[in-house]
Scaffold this active site. Structure first.
Site, short mmCIF file in Angstrom:
data_model
loop_
_atom_site.label_atom_id
_atom_site.label_comp_id
_atom_site.label_asym_id
_atom_site.label_seq_id
_atom_site.Cartn_x
_atom_site.Cartn_y
_atom_site.Cartn_z
N SER A 33 0.83 -1.20 0.00
CA SER A 33 0.00 0.00 0.00
C SER A 33 0.88 1.26 0.00
CB SER A 33 -0.92 -0.07 1.23
OG SER A 33 -1.97 0.84 1.12
N ASP A 55 -9.56 -4.64 -6.07
CA ASP A 55 -9.01 -3.84 -4.96
C ASP A 55 -9.56 -2.42 -5.09
OD1 ASP A 55 -7.58 -2.43 -3.10
OD2 ASP A 55 -5.60 -3.07 -3.80
N HIS A 96 -7.46 -5.65 -0.67
CA HIS A 96 -6.26 -4.81 -0.68
C HIS A 96 -5.09 -5.45 0.06
CE1 HIS A 96 -4.00 -1.16 -1.14
NE2 HIS A 96 -3.92 -0.94 0.17
#
Lengths: 262, 397
Positions: free
Chosen positions: A94, A216, A244
């Site tokens: 991320s 996602d 995610h």
């Protein structure tokens, strides 16, 4: 205080090569618990908590230093220097994907591989660019986050942060993973979701693997594809994993994809 | 199901698990590891406005608002995977009608005997009022914190400006001290020059009187500069410093002062009555300065045709010095703050200059553990200085 203490660095495994794992917004190094051990036979694994999360030293939190992702990238470089890393592999989930890219610009010799799990150089739509969110939606998120930090209180913090000799204290609490100070968490959310690192993609010289999940919503396919197109020579792998956090929902697939690349 | 468990209307008379699931006072959802809904109860279906068959196969996060979706992906799903449950999560569902359904949810993973994740069970509590209340609490806390921050900032600003003011005052006093010091050198050249003229050069009467005037003015100015510097120094160091000596030659000093003042005002009558029988420990130069200030004051303000009297005695363990003159009495308002420095009171605008003389004199008196007092009526104005023969060390008191 060393950078390793500040960032609660944990080192395991054996091997000449090193692999550094950096978590994304919302959690801490715990989120690598199903992935990192798989590399301990051939890599020295280095797990860290950003200064805003997990077991990091929150007293080191300096709003101006951590006012953008560059401050977090400085920490990554500092840890790398402290451990004398060369040609290591950086695995960033991320927002840490962009932190890894910034670190590779600051210290090109540090990493020979970048593995970006669900990267996004910008979360907010901008003209032709699709980030997935509008500025208003991100604003709502920042407000909303406060409502889910009710469980964090000043009385609880020392129990969670300060009792390594009595881990059962923390375990008694519900939702004890990935807790942190709500104000700092909100600041990190703001830095994460307001960031725009599109201009930093072009100069990446390090070998790069992008792991893109199916479905996602945080980092949709268009965003992963954008990163892939703007980092010359990068490799894009579309995973079967949904959501995610493939490192948690599909660790085997994640490990296999990383292993094939490094 | 046995007939005995049902009444005539067909509703169960004892608890029925199927009915409990469907019509529980909370919503039930089960989602697969990929986040899609596999089972949902009638209560949740009614709250959200979608039929159960419409909900099956939908992603759970598609029922949430955007903030909730991000939270789901960054907190809810990861935490569930790590600890197997997640309690007391606040989420807003979007109903089929497009309305917001604020809820609190608990979730737990159902795993098989080998720990494999089979599905996740979610319990939903409609919490519209509670969430609204919590939001109000949060808003109140945020406002309180903002007010506290603002108060702290204001205090910091006030403290900074106070510091600034103190620094300015210190700078001003330092400036006065330096200025006084720098004025002394040219002044002593003027005074010395006038003295040489008077001593060594034959002068006509007019030139002689001009040279005398120059010398007197220079002497008066030197006294003013001393006062200014004492004032500044006293403020800078937090009080006047003394160079005390025991058995100080007070009488010699007082006579010298009287002579100097008499020379500067030859038309005036100054009577000195000095009768000292005990030794006094004091800073004799300061006592001379005090006497000079008081005499200078009397010359300036006293009736020109009446004598000025100076008296000095040692009696009852005390040294006493007074200077008295005839003339108009000092008005009570002026008398009340006559020992205050110029900056606290109204400039007295006297011929004396800055109006520091009495202030410095009273500081000298205090430094010696004594005091300076004044009385003024139609007959006379009298300043009296009293101090113990051995000055008390004020710090040991």
């Amino acid at each position: 205080m060393t950078a390793c203490t500040r960032n609660n660095v944990h080192i395991a495994g054996a091997g000449e090569r090193a692999m550094m794992f950096a978590h994304g917004f919302g959690c801490d190094q715990n989120m690598w618990r199903y992935v990192a051990p798989a590399f301990e036979d051939s890599f020295r694994t280095i797990l860290l908590d950003h200064v805003c999360a997990g077991g990091s030293d929150l007293s080191a939190y300096d709003p101006s230093k951590y006012g953008d992702l560059s401050g977090y990238a400085d920490d990554v470089v500092e840890i790398g220097r402290e451990l004398d890393l060369r040609n290591a592999t950086f695995i960033g989930h991320s927002v840490s994907a962009m932190i890894g890219i910034l670190a590779s610009h600051k210290a090109p010799d540090l990493f020979e591989n970048l593995v970006l799990v669900g990267p996004s150089p910008r979360y907010i739509n901008d003209g032709d660019y699709t980030g997935g969110f509008t500025a208003e939606q991100i604003g709502e998120l920042l407000d909303f986050l406060s409502e889910n930090y009710m469980g964090w209180s000043a009385a609880m913090a020392p129990m969670i942060m300060g009792n390594p000799e009595q881990p059962e204290l923390a375990e008694e609490l519900t939702n004890s993973f990935c807790r942190t100070d709500p104000e700092i968490a909100k600041a990190f959310a703001r830095v994460t979701f307001m960031s725009d690192n599109r201009a930093d993609l072009a100069g990446v010289k390090t070998r790069t693997l992008i792991l893109q999940c199916s479905e996602d919503i945080i980092a949709p396919f268009e965003v992963g594809d954008y990163v892939h197109r703007h980092i010359a020579g990068s490799k894009l792998v579309i995973m079967n994993a949904t959501g995610h956090c493939p490192n948690l929902s599909a660790p085997a697939e994640t490990v296999a994809a990383i292993r094939a690349f490094v | 199901m046995p007939r005995s468990d049902q009444d005539t209307s067909g509703a169960p008379t004892t608890e029925d698990l199927e009915d409990l699931y469907e019509n529980a006072p909370c919503g039930y959802l089960s989602i697969k590891p990929d986040g899609r809904i596999v089972k949902v109860n009638a209560t949740f279906s009614a709250w959200i406005g979608w039929a159960p068959e419409q909900l099956i196969g939908k992603r759970f996060l598609d029922l949430l608002n955007t903030a909730g979706r991000i939270f789901y992906e960054t907190h809810f799903a990861p935490l569930l995977r790590m600890q197997g449950f997640f309690h007391e999560v606040a989420l807003d569902f979007q109903t089929q009608q497009g309305k917001s359904l604020p809820a609190l949810i608990n979730a737990a993973e159902r795993r098989d005997s080998e720990g494999r994740h089979l599905f996740t069970r979610i319990t939903v509590f409609n919490a519209t009022d509670r969430r609204r209340y919590e939001r109000e609490l949060l808003a109140a806390r945020t406002a309180a914190e903002a007010a506290k921050r603002e108060a702290q900032e204001l205090r910091a600003v006030a403290e900074a400006s106070l510091l600034d003011e103190r620094a300015t005052a210190a700078l001003r006093e330092q400036f006065i001290a330096v200025l006084g010091h720098d004025l002394r050198n040219p002044l002593s050249a003027i005074s010395g020059g006038a003295e040489l003229l008077l001593l060594r050069t034959p002068l006509d009467d007019r030139t002689r009187s001009i040279a005398t005037l120059i010398q007197r003015s220079a002497a008066r100015m030197a006294g003013l500069i001393d006062n200014v510097m004492d004032f500044a120094r006293g403020r800078l160091r937090g009080g006047m410093q003394l160079e005390n000596m025991s058995d100080a030659p007070i009488e010699a000093m007082l006579r010298q002062v009287v002579d100097e003042l008499q020379t500067s005002a030859p038309d005036r009558v100054i009577r000195a009555d000095i009768a000292l029988s005990a030794s006094v420990t004091c800073d004799v130069r300061r006592i001379g300065q005090l006497a000079s200030n008081l005499l200078g004051n009397a010359i300036t303000h006293g009736a020109p045709d009446k004598p000025i009297r100076l008296g000095a005695t040692t009696r009852n363990g005390r040294f006493e010095l007074f200077v008295a003159n005839a003339g108009d009495p000092i008005p009570p308002a002026v008398l009340a703050r006559i020992f205050e420095p110029f900056e606290r009171g109204i400039l007295r605008g006297s011929l004396q200059g800055l109006g520091l003389g009495l202030y410095i004199s009273s500081e000298i008196a205090k430094a010696h553990g004594g005091n300076l007092s004044v009385s003024s009526d139609a007959v006379e104005t009298r300043f009296t200085f009293r101090m113990p023969l051995e000055p008390l060390d004020l710090q040991q008191e």
